[in-house]
Write an enzyme that holds these catalytic residues in place. Structure first.
Site, mmCIF file in Angstrom:
data_model
loop_
_atom_site.group_PDB
_atom_site.id
_atom_site.type_symbol
_atom_site.label_atom_id
_atom_site.label_comp_id
_atom_site.label_asym_id
_atom_site.label_seq_id
_atom_site.Cartn_x
_atom_site.Cartn_y
_atom_site.Cartn_z
ATOM 1 N N LYS A 194 -16.536 7.420 5.922
ATOM 2 C CA LYS A 194 -16.994 6.797 4.822
ATOM 3 C C LYS A 194 -16.108 5.729 4.882
ATOM 4 O O LYS A 194 -15.088 5.457 4.736
ATOM 5 C CB LYS A 194 -16.680 7.188 3.693
ATOM 6 N N GLY A 247 -5.620 5.186 2.055
ATOM 7 C CA GLY A 247 -5.879 4.216 1.213
ATOM 8 C C GLY A 247 -4.712 4.644 0.053
ATOM 9 O O GLY A 247 -3.806 4.545 0.328
ATOM 10 N N SER A 248 -5.074 4.499 -1.271
ATOM 11 C CA SER A 248 -3.550 4.386 -2.067
ATOM 12 C C SER A 248 -3.314 5.807 -2.434
ATOM 13 O O SER A 248 -3.837 6.816 -1.873
ATOM 14 C CB SER A 248 -4.339 3.690 -3.017
ATOM 15 N N GLU A 269 -2.876 9.147 4.527
ATOM 16 C CA GLU A 269 -2.071 7.839 4.643
ATOM 17 C C GLU A 269 -1.690 6.618 3.671
ATOM 18 O O GLU A 269 -2.941 6.604 3.869
ATOM 19 C CB GLU A 269 -2.524 7.887 6.344
ATOM 20 N N CYS A 303 -0.243 -1.303 5.364
ATOM 21 C CA CYS A 303 0.045 -0.159 4.835
ATOM 22 C C CYS A 303 1.614 -0.290 5.314
ATOM 23 O O CYS A 303 2.896 0.075 4.738
ATOM 24 C CB CYS A 303 -0.157 1.524 4.956
ATOM 25 N N GLU A 399 4.066 -1.256 -4.501
ATOM 26 C CA GLU A 399 3.004 -2.021 -3.644
ATOM 27 C C GLU A 399 2.164 -2.988 -4.153
ATOM 28 O O GLU A 399 0.955 -3.219 -4.751
ATOM 29 C CB GLU A 399 2.242 -0.761 -2.599
#
Ligand code: NAI
Ligand code: MG
Length: 495
Positions: A194, A247-248, A269, A303, A399
């Site tokens: 996805k 992602g977050s 991750e 990231c 972040e």
């Protein structure tokens, strides 16, 4: 000014203009379901229309992947055949690299040259993983039988985990797809991928290549859609054996909790707030160039970005000046315009997040030094250095995912290490310095999954990548990534 889309090749434009459906069981379906619109962040205008997969669609994709896994049409190919398929996929990606780069540049906002580098990196990684397909093996083990008259022989088998749900972000979409597909396909798993809602095009294009390469039907399926709809259905599907997510941190935590609920395998991750530590003997010009690259590469939307400069007090002013000088050499512009080296934020949401966090930084006493001019259209943000930032400031801990570098001075080595480690994250860290002993002390003391010494943003296929703490669980790349897609079967034979 030429319309941005008109700068793309006819091939890229034709692909963008198509109404896209899902890719399930080797079939490109028609756009029958809820439509999702994407934007070109360089202009803020509508770019493409794709389908949003609902829970029923996700179930169809997972069932296709499961059938492909269970009847062994892929996992029972010889390792050499799997290697050849992956090599073919890499070759096709290289062949079509310029179209992939255009799609990525248009839907995400990366300058074309940067996109092209990312696509080449994705192909290189697939090639590296192809090599592993023939090198996945267990061990022979010597058990100690209780009964001395018995002889035992032990060995382990390494088997693919099953159907993998791969949920990837928008910042380096092609690369993230390759980072997941590579190990999943090398080990013999089936995949439902996805892509992020804003960047579905490169994944759909990749599906064409998966088919052309000759992967059996159902081994790779692509479902597009938003996280809380399509992503959530995928995470909750009982036949998904493993979830690989990038992602977050917030979404990663939620996915981890759900995976735990049914003991699905999961790797996460997640975000970072990585320090760049300047040691007192570092070369100032090199340090400045590295810091600008660490913070501004991909408009800070990566990231591993080095977003907190930890600098000896005596070097502070000169280094900040040199970083601003380096920032001034960036050409801010639309992704496909000639000469652009710094693109927009990837979406309105990202631009607004950067603005919000800069506002907070200012109200907490940070001094904002933004450089350059932003075009009127599109979601542009200025590369910004923020001085007078302390460990208590929001900007030091949260972040941003934008081109924002905080600067914090130190007096002693111990203080510097304390600052490096003063966040909940632990993804990457950079160290600039020449004294080997000091560098080694810093390498050992910094809490991070990845350390770059006198360089930054090196993502080599052979080097494990991932974080500690709130930056995630598990490693991608290198030999280590294979473990995430394999189970061990221990076999004991009496003779
Ligand atoms: P996100 O974590 O919401 O999106 C990443 C992927 O997860 C996308 O494919 C999304 O559709 C999917 N997703 C979202 N919610 C989901 C759910 N409930 N279940 C399953 N899948 C779900 O990230 P977002 O909102 O795009 O960006 C927000 C912030 O996250 C950024 O500002 C940045 O700080 C961070 N981020 C970090 C990344 C990294 O590489 N570690 C990549 C992208 C974002
Ligand atoms: Mg989100």
């Amino acid at each position: 000014m030429t319309d941005h889309l008109d700068r793309a090749s006819a091939a890229a434009r034709a692909f963008i203009e198509r109404e896209h459906g899902l890719f399930i069981d080797d079939v490109f379906e028609g756009p029958t379901k809820a439509v999702l619109e994407t934007e070109d962040p360089s202009t803020g205008r509508l770019l493409s229309r794709v389908t949003e997969a609902d829970a029923t669609d996700v179930d169809r994709a997972v069932q296709a992947a499961r059938r492909a896994f269970e009847d062994g049409r892929y996992r029972n190919l010889t390792p050499a055949e799997r290697e050849r398929l992956l090599l073919r996929l890499a070759e096709l990606l290289d062949r079509d690299a310029s179209v992939f780069a255009e799609l990525d540049a248009l839907e995400m906002g990366k300058p074309l040259a940067v996109s092209l580098g990312i696509v080449r990196g994705a192909a290189a990684f697939l090639r590296y993983m192809a090599g592993w397909a023939t090198k996945i093996h267990g061990r022979t083990v010597p058990p100690s039988p209780r009964d001395p008259s018995q002889s035992l022989f032990g060995y382990t088998l390494r088997e693919p985990v099953g159907v993998c749900a791969c949920i990837v972000p928008w910042n380096v979409a092609v690369l993230m797809a390759a980072w997941k597909l590579g190990p999943a396909l090398a080990t013999g798993c089936s995949v439902v991928l996805k892509p992020a809602e804003g960047t579905p095009l490169t994944a759909l294009k990749l599906a064409e290549l998966v088919r052309e390469a000759g992967f059996p039907a159902g081994v790779v399926n692509i479902v597009t859609g938003r996280g809380p709809v399509t992503g959530q259905a995928l995470v909750e599907h009982p036949d998904v054996a493993k979830i690989a997510f990038t992602g977050s941190t917030a979404v990663g935590r939620a996915i981890g909790a759900k995976a735990g609920g049914r003991l699905a395998r999961v790797t996460l991750e997640l975000g970072g707030k990585s320090p760049l530590l300047i040691l007192p003997d570092a070369d100032l010009e090199t340090a400045a160039r590295t810091a600008a690259h660490a913070a501004f590469y991909n408009t800070g939307q990566i990231c591993g970005a080095g977003t907190r400069l930890i600098v000896p007090r005596s070097m502070h002013d000169e280094l900040v000046e040199a970083i601003l000088g380096s920032a001034r050499t960036r050409v801010i512009g639309r992704a496909l315009d000639e000469g652009t080296t710094l693109g927009p934020a990837a979406s309105r949401a990202q631009r607004d997040k950067v603005a919000r966090l800069l506002g907070i930084a200012q109200s907490e006493g940070g001094h904002l030094l933004g450089v350059g001019d932003v075009p009127e259209e599109g979601y542009f943000v200025l590369p910004t250095v923020v001085t007078d930032v302390t460990a208590e400031h929001t900007l030091f801990r949260e972040e941003v995912f934008g081109p924002v570098l905080t600067v914090t001075p130190y007096d002693t080595f111990e203080e510097a290490i304390g600052l490096c480690n003063a966040t909940e994250y632990g993804l990457a860290a950079g160290i600039q310095g020449r004294d080997f002993t000091q560098v080694q002390r810093a390498v050992k003391a910094i809490r991070a999954g990845v350390v770059w010494v006198n360089t930054y943003h090196v993502y080599d296929a052979s080097m494990p990548f991932g974080g500690v703490g709130q930056s995630g669980i598990g490693r991608e790349l290198g030999e280590e990534v294979l473990d995430n897609f394999l189970e061990t079967k221990a076999v004991t034979v009496a003779f």
